[in-house]
Design an enzyme around this catalytic site. Structure first.
Site, short mmCIF file in Angstrom:
data_model
loop_
_atom_site.label_atom_id
_atom_site.label_comp_id
_atom_site.label_asym_id
_atom_site.label_seq_id
_atom_site.Cartn_x
_atom_site.Cartn_y
_atom_site.Cartn_z
CD GLU A 94 -2.78 -1.33 2.39
OE1 GLU A 94 -3.89 -1.83 2.23
OE2 GLU A 94 -2.36 -0.97 3.49
CB CYS A 107 3.06 7.60 3.01
SG CYS A 107 3.52 6.38 4.25
CB CYS A 114 7.47 -5.13 8.42
SG CYS A 114 8.75 -4.05 9.11
CB CYS A 118 6.72 -2.25 15.83
SG CYS A 118 8.33 -1.67 15.29
CB CYS A 121 3.37 -1.59 13.51
SG CYS A 121 3.34 -1.28 11.74
CB CYS A 339 1.37 6.09 11.13
SG CYS A 339 2.41 7.28 10.39
N1 SAH Z 1 9.74 0.77 9.57
C1 SAH Z 1 9.85 2.19 9.50
C2 SAH Z 1 8.83 2.86 8.58
C3 SAH Z 1 7.40 2.36 8.64
S1 SAH Z 1 6.41 2.75 10.04
C4 SAH Z 1 9.77 2.80 10.88
O1 SAH Z 1 9.50 2.08 11.82
O2 SAH Z 1 10.01 3.98 11.02
C5 SAH Z 1 6.13 4.48 9.95
C6 SAH Z 1 5.81 5.11 11.29
O3 SAH Z 1 4.52 4.69 11.77
C7 SAH Z 1 6.79 4.74 12.38
O4 SAH Z 1 7.15 5.86 13.11
C8 SAH Z 1 5.99 3.79 13.25
O5 SAH Z 1 6.47 3.72 14.53
C9 SAH Z 1 4.61 4.39 13.14
N2 SAH Z 1 3.52 3.51 13.53
C10 SAH Z 1 3.48 2.16 13.47
N3 SAH Z 1 2.31 1.70 13.93
C11 SAH Z 1 1.59 2.77 14.29
C12 SAH Z 1 0.27 2.95 14.81
N4 SAH Z 1 -0.52 1.91 15.05
N5 SAH Z 1 -0.14 4.22 15.05
C13 SAH Z 1 0.66 5.26 14.78
N6 SAH Z 1 1.89 5.16 14.26
C14 SAH Z 1 2.35 3.93 14.04
#
Ligand code: SAH
Length: 346
Positions: A94, A107, A114, A118, A121, A339
């Protein structure tokens, strides 16, 4: 798609020139084909009208042009557009167009699924299937640029690598895509308008600095306390805050560009004074700013956005210590485009 034909977009310009030499033609034909493939975004050899018909047929026999297709497009009521992008092998990633007053930001995704884990996420819940190729990343940007012109009347202005995947776990291809995006033969965008966001892979951050990249770096920090960070981002056991700090110092020393820390404040998790103090301390290591991002729930209820007062306490402490900080409101939540919500749900 035939299996034995090579994807012509995996060839460099030099290799394309060599191909033409090998078939007894002028090497500059390679430049022409390269231009069709990259600046003009052609998906068929038929388009390439300055190449003779016979040669086009020869290309057709030897190569395929793999390209993405926007499989479905969802529009949020705030103007955000989410593309489900189908890759040549049927997998889906996406990418999102985020309009604000003056700019539109793309974006983009760097992996299918991935590599990291995390807990908050949605993308992390998917298995990592594979890395995206440079052209698959580049094509997402081209698609969003078209949509920006179509729906908002102006070209794309910024790019963030904050879609699916960990860009530093697909280092080579991500850098190759940025090379194309910024080169005159590609989109000619300034690297200053590009931000790569990483969960924090110290070795690769150092490599970015050594490779003298010109784009911006954002780090998803979320906690400056090692044990807590491991709790929410288990991979952090191997990529510790100590190593992260060292790599960021190295980055700053080499690039002189300040870092953005992305930070979510969760209820009962990182909303205490101790958490705030740890962040303020972490922010003293290298020039930086903090982007507090709103948590977008991903269904399982384990994590909850902290109350407004907790966020205010962070902002106040950061301000007192002269660390620039902003709160980023989420966009595109109604279509799961915000995000951390990218999980091929459509
Ligand atoms: N892997 C990279 C880029 C993808 S995530 C990274 O971690 O930076 C992009 C951003 O979205 C990151 O800052 C991540 O921490 C955030 N993110 C992930 N899950 C989220 C959620 N459920 N709500 C808000 N931000 C989130």
């Amino acid at each position: 798609m035939s299996k034995d034909k090579k994807d012509i977009r995996s060839l460099t310009k030099e290799q394309l020139r060599d191909f033409f030499k090998s078939i007894g033609q002028e090497p500059f034909r390679g430049n022409q084909v390269y231009e069709w493939l990259w600046s003009k975004g052609s998906h068929t050899f038929e388009d390439m009208t300055n190449i003779s018909k016979n040669t086009r047929e020869l290309l057709e026999e030897n190569f395929v042009i793999n390209h993405i297709e926007v499989d479905s497009l969802q529009k949020s009521n705030d103007g955000t557009i989410k593309n489900a992008v189908k890759l040549h092998d049927g997998l889906i990633v996406e990418s999102v167009l985020i309009p604000t007053n003056k700019r539109t930001t793309a974006c983009v995704s760097s992996q299918v699924g991935c590599s990291l884990d995390c807990k908050f996420c949605a993308t992390a819940k998917l298995k990592r299937m594979r890395n995206l190729n440079p052209d698959e990343i580049y094509d997402q940007v081209v698609a969003i640029d078209r949509e920006s012109r179509l729906y908002h009347g102006h070209p794309l202005s910024n790019i963030v690598f904050m879609g699916m995947g960990e860009p530093l776990m697909n280092y080579k291809n991500v850098l190759a895509s940025i090379e194309k995006i910024t080169s005159e033969e590609g989109l000619g965008m300034s690297p200053k308008r590009i931000t790569l966001s990483t969960s924090g892979v110290p070795k690769m951050i150092k490599k970015l600095a050594d490779d003298d990249v010109k784009f911006h770096l954002a780090v998803s920090l979320h906690s400056a306390i090692q044990e807590k960070r491991e709790q929410i981002m288990p991979f952090a056991k191997n990529f510790t805050l100590v190593d992260l700090k060292e790599s960021l110092e190295y980055w700053y020393e080499k690039t002189n560009r300040r870092i953005t820390y992305e930070y979510i404040v969760w209820k009962g998790l990182n909303d205490t004074k101790e958490d705030i103090e740890a962040l303020v301390r972490f922010c003293s290591y290298v020039p930086c700013k903090v982007n507090i991002i709103e948590y977008n729930p991903i269904d399982d209820g384990e994590f909850q956005q902290a109350a407004g007062e907790a966020v205010d306490a962070y902002l106040e402490a950061l301000e007192r210590n002269r660390v620039p900080a902003t709160v980023r409101r989420s966009r595109g939540k109604d279509i799961d485009a915000a995000c951390g919500q990218l999980a091929n749900k459509q």
